[in-house]
Scaffold this motif. Structure first.
Motif, PDB file in Angstrom:
ATOM      1  N   HIS A  78       0.837  -1.200   0.000  1.00 47.90           N
ATOM      2  CA  HIS A  78       0.000   0.000   0.000  1.00 47.90           C
ATOM      3  C   HIS A  78       0.867   1.243   0.000  1.00 47.90           C
ATOM      4  O   HIS A  78       1.855   1.329   0.731  1.00 47.90           O
ATOM      5  CB  HIS A  78      -0.930   0.007   1.218  1.00 47.90           C
ATOM      6  N   ASP A  79       0.501   2.165  -0.852  1.00 48.49           N
ATOM      7  CA  ASP A  79       1.145   3.469  -0.896  1.00 48.49           C
ATOM      8  C   ASP A  79       0.021   4.515  -0.910  1.00 48.49           C
ATOM      9  O   ASP A  79      -1.165   4.171  -1.020  1.00 48.49           O
ATOM     10  CB  ASP A  79       2.025   3.588  -2.144  1.00 48.49           C
ATOM     11  N   LYS A  80       0.364   5.743  -0.804  1.00 56.06           N
ATOM     12  CA  LYS A  80      -0.647   6.798  -0.783  1.00 56.06           C
ATOM     13  C   LYS A  80      -1.469   6.772  -2.065  1.00 56.06           C
ATOM     14  O   LYS A  80      -0.927   6.883  -3.165  1.00 56.06           O
ATOM     15  CB  LYS A  80       0.023   8.156  -0.612  1.00 56.06           C
ATOM     16  N   ASP A  81      -2.771   6.576  -1.924  1.00 57.34           N
ATOM     17  CA  ASP A  81      -3.738   6.589  -3.020  1.00 57.34           C
ATOM     18  C   ASP A  81      -3.502   5.502  -4.073  1.00 57.34           C
ATOM     19  O   ASP A  81      -3.990   5.620  -5.201  1.00 57.34           O
ATOM     20  CB  ASP A  81      -3.760   7.963  -3.721  1.00 57.34           C
ATOM     21  N   LYS A  82      -2.780   4.452  -3.714  1.00 61.11           N
ATOM     22  CA  LYS A  82      -2.636   3.349  -4.658  1.00 61.11           C
ATOM     23  C   LYS A  82      -2.191   2.066  -3.937  1.00 61.11           C
ATOM     24  O   LYS A  82      -1.588   2.122  -2.859  1.00 61.11           O
ATOM     25  CB  LYS A  82      -1.633   3.684  -5.771  1.00 61.11           C
ATOM     26  N   VAL A  83      -2.537   0.963  -4.558  1.00 63.45           N
ATOM     27  CA  VAL A  83      -2.112  -0.352  -4.067  1.00 63.45           C
ATOM     28  C   VAL A  83      -1.351  -1.027  -5.208  1.00 63.45           C
ATOM     29  O   VAL A  83      -1.812  -1.034  -6.363  1.00 63.45           O
ATOM     30  CB  VAL A  83      -3.307  -1.211  -3.626  1.00 63.45           C
ATOM     31  N   ILE A  84      -0.203  -1.597  -4.882  1.00 62.06           N
ATOM     32  CA  ILE A  84       0.643  -2.246  -5.901  1.00 62.06           C
ATOM     33  C   ILE A  84       0.656  -3.755  -5.632  1.00 62.06           C
ATOM     34  O   ILE A  84       0.994  -4.201  -4.528  1.00 62.06           O
ATOM     35  CB  ILE A  84       2.074  -1.693  -5.856  1.00 62.06           C
ATOM     36  N   PHE A  85       0.295  -4.536  -6.649  1.00 57.76           N
ATOM     37  CA  PHE A  85       0.349  -5.996  -6.558  1.00 57.76           C
ATOM     38  C   PHE A  85       1.495  -6.493  -7.444  1.00 57.76           C
ATOM     39  O   PHE A  85       1.511  -6.262  -8.658  1.00 57.76           O
ATOM     40  CB  PHE A  85      -0.975  -6.622  -7.014  1.00 57.76           C
ATOM     41  N   ASN A  86       2.429  -7.153  -6.791  1.00 53.69           N
ATOM     42  CA  ASN A  86       3.557  -7.760  -7.512  1.00 53.69           C
ATOM     43  C   ASN A  86       3.310  -9.259  -7.667  1.00 53.69           C
ATOM     44  O   ASN A  86       3.070  -9.969  -6.674  1.00 53.69           O
ATOM     45  CB  ASN A  86       4.870  -7.534  -6.760  1.00 53.69           C
ATOM     46  N   LEU A  87       3.384  -9.744  -8.892  1.00 54.54           N
ATOM     47  CA  LEU A  87       3.207 -11.171  -9.180  1.00 54.54           C
ATOM     48  C   LEU A  87       4.472 -11.689  -9.857  1.00 54.54           C
ATOM     49  O   LEU A  87       5.071 -11.002 -10.691  1.00 54.54           O
ATOM     50  CB  LEU A  87       2.003 -11.408 -10.096  1.00 54.54           C
ATOM     51  N   TRP A  88       4.878 -12.912  -9.525  1.00 48.51           N
ATOM     52  CA  TRP A  88       6.076 -13.485 -10.128  1.00 48.51           C
ATOM     53  C   TRP A  88       5.852 -14.964 -10.428  1.00 48.51           C
ATOM     54  O   TRP A  88       4.912 -15.585  -9.948  1.00 48.51           O
ATOM     55  CB  TRP A  88       7.285 -13.291  -9.216  1.00 48.51           C
ATOM     56  N   ASN A  89       6.737 -15.492 -11.263  1.00 50.45           N
ATOM     57  CA  ASN A  89       6.639 -16.888 -11.746  1.00 50.45           C
ATOM     58  C   ASN A  89       5.270 -17.178 -12.343  1.00 50.45           C
ATOM     59  O   ASN A  89       4.684 -18.246 -12.111  1.00 50.45           O
ATOM     60  CB  ASN A  89       6.952 -17.886 -10.616  1.00 50.45           C
ATOM     61  N   MET A  90       4.776 -16.246 -13.114  1.00 49.84           N
ATOM     62  CA  MET A  90       3.482 -16.439 -13.754  1.00 49.84           C
ATOM     63  C   MET A  90       3.631 -17.377 -14.958  1.00 49.84           C
ATOM     64  O   MET A  90       4.685 -17.450 -15.592  1.00 49.84           O
ATOM     65  CB  MET A  90       2.881 -15.101 -14.208  1.00 49.84           C
ATOM     66  N   SER A  91       2.552 -18.086 -15.277  1.00 47.11           N
ATOM     67  CA  SER A  91       2.544 -18.983 -16.430  1.00 47.11           C
ATOM     68  C   SER A  91       1.544 -18.470 -17.458  1.00 47.11           C
ATOM     69  O   SER A  91       0.675 -17.643 -17.157  1.00 47.11           O
ATOM     70  CB  SER A  91       2.163 -20.411 -15.999  1.00 47.11           C
ATOM     71  N   ALA A  92       1.659 -18.971 -18.673  1.00 46.91           N
ATOM     72  CA  ALA A  92       0.772 -18.536 -19.756  1.00 46.91           C
ATOM     73  C   ALA A  92      -0.689 -18.849 -19.436  1.00 46.91           C
ATOM     74  O   ALA A  92      -1.598 -18.140 -19.893  1.00 46.91           O
ATOM     75  CB  ALA A  92       1.187 -19.191 -21.065  1.00 46.91           C
ATOM     76  N   SER A  93      -0.921 -19.916 -18.653  1.00 44.51           N
ATOM     77  CA  SER A  93      -2.296 -20.279 -18.300  1.00 44.51           C
ATOM     78  C   SER A  93      -2.953 -19.247 -17.385  1.00 44.51           C
ATOM     79  O   SER A  93      -4.176 -19.264 -17.206  1.00 44.51           O
ATOM     80  CB  SER A  93      -2.318 -21.659 -17.626  1.00 44.51           C
ATOM     81  N   GLN A  94      -2.166 -18.346 -16.802  1.00 43.78           N
ATOM     82  CA  GLN A  94      -2.714 -17.319 -15.914  1.00 43.78           C
ATOM     83  C   GLN A  94      -3.057 -16.025 -16.659  1.00 43.78           C
ATOM     84  O   GLN A  94      -3.424 -15.035 -16.035  1.00 43.78           O
ATOM     85  CB  GLN A  94      -1.714 -17.029 -14.781  1.00 43.78           C
TER      86      GLN A  94
END
Length: 207
Positions: A78-94
């Motif tokens: 969480h940061d001021k006026d925004k939320v950041i979602f970090n995703l890693w090791n994603m696959s093509a099926s996602q």
């Protein structure tokens, strides 16, 4: 662009498309809220019906906590006026559309944002690179061994041909000096007269 809102309303804005080439993605959820809430929850949902909650983050004035679905690698900040979602090791099926949801949990009244247009996260397939195994033996050693083997093969062939020619000559000379003297048949031995002498006729001397 987030317009001004009446009190106790939340509006969320997301990027429409996010292309992922290295299996890692960062999705930013910008929001506006002008209510009196002090405890919040932000979550990321997958699919057109937002059926799958990927991960969430909750915070208040003193504490922040985050959790992720076991099928995803996700962490929220969480940061001021925004939320950041970090995703890693994603696959093509996602590859799918993802929605941010922001909730004002406490104090009442409870409010949350209307569904945004979402972000399509396109995860590209990672090409499988195959490398041909490289020989660990230096080239000069390979050439040297090949030369030695070729020389040895020629030497063995030459020795074999020489031996074969000598053997052939020896057999030819032995056939030229065979003993040609006739031998008596076995049954004619130990007789008192020559083998081929005629028998005398003593009647011719009688008078």
């Amino acid at each position: 662009f987030l317009p001004s809102l009446p009190e106790n309303k939340i509006l969320v804005a997301q990027s429409p498309l996010l292309t992922v080439a290295n299996k890692n993605a960062t999705l930013v959820c910008n929001y506006t809220y002008n209510g009196t809430g002090k405890e919040f929850r932000a979550s990321l949902h997958k699919g057109t019906d937002s059926a799958v909650e990927v991960c969430f983050i909750s915070w208040n004035l003193t504490k922040v906590s985050s959790n992720s679905n076991k099928e995803f690698n996700c962490h929220g900040m969480h940061d001021k006026d925004k939320v950041i979602f970090n995703l890693w090791n994603m696959s093509a099926s996602q590859t799918d559309i993802y929605f941010c949801k922001i909730e004002a949990m406490y104090p009442p009244p409870y409010v949350y944002n209307e569904k945004s247009n979402g972000t399509v996260i396109h995860v590209k397939e990672t090409p499988i690179q195959t490398q041909e195994p490289q020989s660990t033996i230096p080239l000069w050693i390979t050439v040297a061994v090949t030369g030695v083997l070729a020389f040895y093969s020629m030497l063995v062939t030459a020795v074999f041909i020489n031996y074969w020619q000598k053997s052939k000559k020896s057999i030819y000379h032995q056939s030229d000096y065979m003993n040609m003297t006739p031998r008596h048949p076995p049954y004619q031995k130990n007789k008192g007269y020559p083998s081929y002498a005629p028998t005398r006729d003593y009647t011719a001397y009688r008078s």
